[in-house]
Design an enzyme around this catalytic site. Structure first.
Site, mmCIF file in Angstrom:
data_model
loop_
_atom_site.group_PDB
_atom_site.id
_atom_site.type_symbol
_atom_site.label_atom_id
_atom_site.label_comp_id
_atom_site.label_asym_id
_atom_site.label_seq_id
_atom_site.Cartn_x
_atom_site.Cartn_y
_atom_site.Cartn_z
ATOM 1 N N GLY A 165 -18.630 31.554 -7.680
ATOM 2 C CA GLY A 165 -19.386 32.220 -6.701
ATOM 3 C C GLY A 165 -20.251 33.120 -6.772
ATOM 4 O O GLY A 165 -20.983 33.081 -7.785
ATOM 5 N N LYS A 209 -11.806 47.621 -0.433
ATOM 6 C CA LYS A 209 -13.396 47.530 -0.447
ATOM 7 C C LYS A 209 -14.077 48.788 -0.128
ATOM 8 O O LYS A 209 -15.044 49.139 -0.403
ATOM 9 C CB LYS A 209 -13.782 46.369 0.217
ATOM 10 C CG LYS A 209 -13.495 45.050 -0.323
ATOM 11 C CD LYS A 209 -14.011 44.889 -1.829
ATOM 12 C CE LYS A 209 -13.802 43.464 -2.219
ATOM 13 N NZ LYS A 209 -14.444 43.299 -3.933
ATOM 14 N N PHE A 222 -13.841 31.991 -2.744
ATOM 15 C CA PHE A 222 -12.919 32.923 -2.188
ATOM 16 C C PHE A 222 -11.911 32.393 -0.990
ATOM 17 O O PHE A 222 -10.886 32.580 -1.185
ATOM 18 C CB PHE A 222 -13.935 33.983 -1.541
ATOM 19 C CG PHE A 222 -13.106 35.237 -1.098
ATOM 20 C CD1 PHE A 222 -12.799 36.220 -1.653
ATOM 21 C CD2 PHE A 222 -12.752 35.197 0.309
ATOM 22 C CE1 PHE A 222 -12.286 37.381 -1.352
ATOM 23 C CE2 PHE A 222 -12.146 36.436 0.806
ATOM 24 C CZ PHE A 222 -11.820 37.284 -0.063
ATOM 25 N N SER A 248 -17.863 44.847 -0.111
ATOM 26 C CA SER A 248 -17.788 43.803 1.205
ATOM 27 C C SER A 248 -18.398 44.505 2.240
ATOM 28 O O SER A 248 -18.082 45.808 2.494
ATOM 29 C CB SER A 248 -16.483 43.201 1.268
ATOM 30 O OG SER A 248 -16.447 42.207 2.599
ATOM 31 N N THR A 253 -16.548 33.065 -13.150
ATOM 32 C CA THR A 253 -16.415 31.504 -13.368
ATOM 33 C C THR A 253 -16.722 31.070 -12.010
ATOM 34 O O THR A 253 -16.452 29.793 -11.994
ATOM 35 C CB THR A 253 -14.995 31.419 -13.806
ATOM 36 O OG1 THR A 253 -14.182 32.312 -12.776
ATOM 37 C CG2 THR A 253 -14.639 31.726 -15.421
ATOM 38 N N ASN A 277 -17.286 42.533 -10.487
ATOM 39 C CA ASN A 277 -17.350 41.546 -9.263
ATOM 40 C C ASN A 277 -16.079 41.056 -8.872
ATOM 41 O O ASN A 277 -15.738 40.298 -7.520
ATOM 42 C CB ASN A 277 -18.583 40.546 -9.630
ATOM 43 C CG ASN A 277 -18.245 39.466 -8.755
ATOM 44 O OD1 ASN A 277 -18.723 39.437 -7.713
ATOM 45 N ND2 ASN A 277 -17.693 38.492 -9.217
ATOM 46 N N TYR A 300 -7.036 44.449 1.803
ATOM 47 C CA TYR A 300 -8.605 43.898 0.948
ATOM 48 C C TYR A 300 -9.454 44.950 1.458
ATOM 49 O O TYR A 300 -10.314 45.674 0.769
ATOM 50 C CB TYR A 300 -8.685 42.572 1.618
ATOM 51 C CG TYR A 300 -10.010 42.103 1.171
ATOM 52 C CD1 TYR A 300 -10.142 41.619 -0.126
ATOM 53 C CD2 TYR A 300 -11.050 42.079 1.847
ATOM 54 C CE1 TYR A 300 -11.327 41.153 -0.528
ATOM 55 C CE2 TYR A 300 -12.288 41.786 1.377
ATOM 56 C CZ TYR A 300 -12.685 40.917 0.231
ATOM 57 O OH TYR A 300 -13.753 40.755 -0.196
ATOM 58 N N GLY A 338 -21.712 39.878 3.510
ATOM 59 C CA GLY A 338 -20.628 39.185 4.397
ATOM 60 C C GLY A 338 -20.205 37.843 4.125
ATOM 61 O O GLY A 338 -20.279 37.580 2.825
ATOM 62 N N GLY A 344 -15.297 38.042 -13.054
ATOM 63 C CA GLY A 344 -15.484 37.009 -12.162
ATOM 64 C C GLY A 344 -16.718 36.316 -12.250
ATOM 65 O O GLY A 344 -17.266 36.045 -10.962
HETATM 66 N N1 LIG Z 1 -17.057 35.295 -0.431
HETATM 67 C C1 LIG Z 1 -17.211 36.124 0.328
HETATM 68 O O1 LIG Z 1 -17.085 35.895 1.818
HETATM 69 C C2 LIG Z 1 -17.169 37.390 0.024
HETATM 70 C C3 LIG Z 1 -17.732 38.384 0.990
HETATM 71 C C4 LIG Z 1 -17.665 39.699 0.642
HETATM 72 C C5 LIG Z 1 -17.210 40.162 -0.568
HETATM 73 N N2 LIG Z 1 -16.775 39.396 -1.568
HETATM 74 C C6 LIG Z 1 -16.409 39.768 -2.807
HETATM 75 O O2 LIG Z 1 -17.083 39.143 -3.877
HETATM 76 C C7 LIG Z 1 -16.512 39.028 -5.071
HETATM 77 C C8 LIG Z 1 -16.462 37.753 -5.670
HETATM 78 O O3 LIG Z 1 -15.813 36.638 -4.952
HETATM 79 P P1 LIG Z 1 -16.389 35.281 -4.691
HETATM 80 O O4 LIG Z 1 -16.520 35.026 -3.112
HETATM 81 O O5 LIG Z 1 -17.543 34.956 -5.615
HETATM 82 O O6 LIG Z 1 -15.066 34.470 -4.929
HETATM 83 P P2 LIG Z 1 -14.658 33.379 -5.931
HETATM 84 O O7 LIG Z 1 -15.901 32.169 -5.964
HETATM 85 O O8 LIG Z 1 -13.391 32.932 -5.553
HETATM 86 O O9 LIG Z 1 -14.627 33.934 -7.538
HETATM 87 C C9 LIG Z 1 -13.736 35.109 -7.661
HETATM 88 C C10 LIG Z 1 -13.901 35.437 -9.232
HETATM 89 O O10 LIG Z 1 -13.019 36.359 -9.487
HETATM 90 C C11 LIG Z 1 -12.199 36.068 -10.785
HETATM 91 N N3 LIG Z 1 -10.991 36.707 -10.513
HETATM 92 C C12 LIG Z 1 -10.091 36.571 -9.411
HETATM 93 N N4 LIG Z 1 -9.013 37.257 -9.854
HETATM 94 C C13 LIG Z 1 -9.041 37.899 -10.997
HETATM 95 C C14 LIG Z 1 -8.068 38.501 -12.054
HETATM 96 N N5 LIG Z 1 -6.883 38.738 -11.619
HETATM 97 N N6 LIG Z 1 -8.686 38.800 -13.149
HETATM 98 C C15 LIG Z 1 -9.717 38.287 -13.559
HETATM 99 N N7 LIG Z 1 -10.762 37.744 -12.830
HETATM 100 C C16 LIG Z 1 -10.334 37.312 -11.273
HETATM 101 C C17 LIG Z 1 -12.224 34.551 -10.719
HETATM 102 O O11 LIG Z 1 -12.035 34.201 -12.059
HETATM 103 P P3 LIG Z 1 -10.762 33.103 -12.499
HETATM 104 O O12 LIG Z 1 -9.936 32.755 -11.212
HETATM 105 O O13 LIG Z 1 -11.429 32.300 -13.714
HETATM 106 O O14 LIG Z 1 -9.779 34.351 -12.956
HETATM 107 C C18 LIG Z 1 -13.513 34.129 -10.016
HETATM 108 O O15 LIG Z 1 -14.624 34.183 -11.251
HETATM 109 C C19 LIG Z 1 -14.961 39.491 -4.820
HETATM 110 O O16 LIG Z 1 -14.997 41.050 -5.144
HETATM 111 C C20 LIG Z 1 -14.978 39.436 -3.396
HETATM 112 O O17 LIG Z 1 -13.944 40.154 -2.722
HETATM 113 C C21 LIG Z 1 -16.735 38.009 -1.221
#
Ligand SMILES: NC(=O)c1ccc[n+]([C@@H]2O[C@H](COP(=O)([O-])OP(=O)(O)OC[C@H]3O[C@@H](n4cnc5c(N)ncnc54)[C@H](OP(=O)(O)O)[C@@H]3O)[C@@H](O)[C@H]2O)c1
Length: 243
Positions: free
Chosen positions: A12, A143, A175, A129, A10, A77, A139, A169, A8
């Site tokens: 965030g 987590k 996301f 998370s 690409t 991630n 979700y 958080g 992941g």
């Molecule tokens: N943002 C928040 O508020 C938050 C809070 C707590 C935890 N998190 C966690 O942080 C992590 C990163 O999320 P983010 O917030 O950075 O979101 P994001 O900006 O949407 O990035 C998500 C990444 O995951 C990849 N991904 C999604 N589905 C996939 C699949 N089926 N196979 C391979 N890669 C996949 C996406 O790449 P592609 O689309 O190119 O595949 C992208 O690189 C996640 O585990 C999320 O649950 C986020």
């Protein structure tokens, strides 16, 4: 410096983790679905191998498992959320979510850990998370698994393999937009992805098992862990959708 496999990267938090590990001199293996974005990032960072894969697909995941053998850093991630109550989702979508958030994390860790133990060094950073302490759909349940799995692994593997559950958080990434979630709340509750990434990497280097970036979310996490479950369920139930 060694090799770091990051899922992941690409967008965030994962993109920031990849950039930070690259800055530290690691060679990167970048895993996500969007090949064009992976290539773009690889050109920007240099010293990267691109491995396009959908982690919900078991055959594609198997290729990533092979690449995870022998890495110095494994960063699980990749993730996303589903913005619908459980009784309105398709079971295939719930399964795919579990495949990415749980199965891929378990299988990639299983592929990477033995060589780390043999070599006497390793770093596993699993993005979980603060939602892991709150009952809120598949979700949060997934987590919660990531957090407890990381804690168990940290306890059971030799101390030179550092395992960290990074529990942010609300963080500004793609996301919420991808899940078509509208999240309000005060500005101060939103974290910066770069800061989250750097704190997670630093905590993993130090051997901290639970990494909760920022004082405000450390407070939220502590409160959530000490609040009676029935109160947390009642808060979660306020977002119930009838019918
Ligand atoms: N943002 C928040 O508020 C938050 C809070 C707590 C935890 N998190 C966690 O942080 C992590 C990163 O999320 P983010 O917030 O950075 O979101 P994001 O900006 O949407 O990035 C998500 C990444 O995951 C990849 N991904 C999604 N589905 C996939 C699949 N089926 N196979 C391979 N890669 C996949 C996406 O790449 P592609 O689309 O190119 O595949 C992208 O690189 C996640 O585990 C999320 O649950 C986020």
């Amino acid at each position: 410096m060694g090799v770091a496999l990051v899922t992941g990267p690409t967008a965030g938090i994962g993109r920031e983790i990849a950039a930070e590990l690259s800055l530290q001199g690691h060679e990167l293996i970048l895993v996500a679905r969007d090949e064009a974005r992976l290539q773009e990032l690889a050109e920007e960072l240099g010293n990267c191998t691109v491995l396009p894969a959908d982690l919900s697909d078991r055959e594609q995941l198997a290729r990533v498992e092979q690449a995870a053998v022998g890495v110095d850093w494994l960063v699980n991630n990749a993730g996303y959320g589903i913005n619908a109550p459980f009784h309105k989702t398709k079971v295939e979508d719930e399964q795919a979510l579990l495949d990415v958030l749980v199965t891929a994390v378990m299988r990639l860790t299983h592929a990477a850990v033995p060589a780390m133990v043999e070599r006497g060094r390793g770093r596993i950073l699993n993005t979980s998370s603060v939602a892991s302490w709150v009952p809120f759909g598949t979700y949060s349940a997934a987590k919660a698994w990531v957090t407890v799995f990381s804690e168990g692994l940290a306890a059971q593997t030799p101390a030179y393999v550092h395992v960290t559950a990074l529990c942010p958080g609300f963080t500004r990434t793609e996301f919420h937009e991808r899940a078509q979630m509208e999240v309000g709340g005060p500005q101060m509750m939103w974290l910066n992805a770069g800061e989250v990434a750097r704190e997670g990497i630093r905590d993993c280097e130090r051997g901290t098992v639970l990494s909760v970036p920022s004082l405000r979310y450390k407070t939220v996490a502590t409160l959530a862990q000490h609040t009676p479950r029935r109160v947390l369920r009642a808060v979660s139930g306020r977002y119930k959708e009838d019918g």
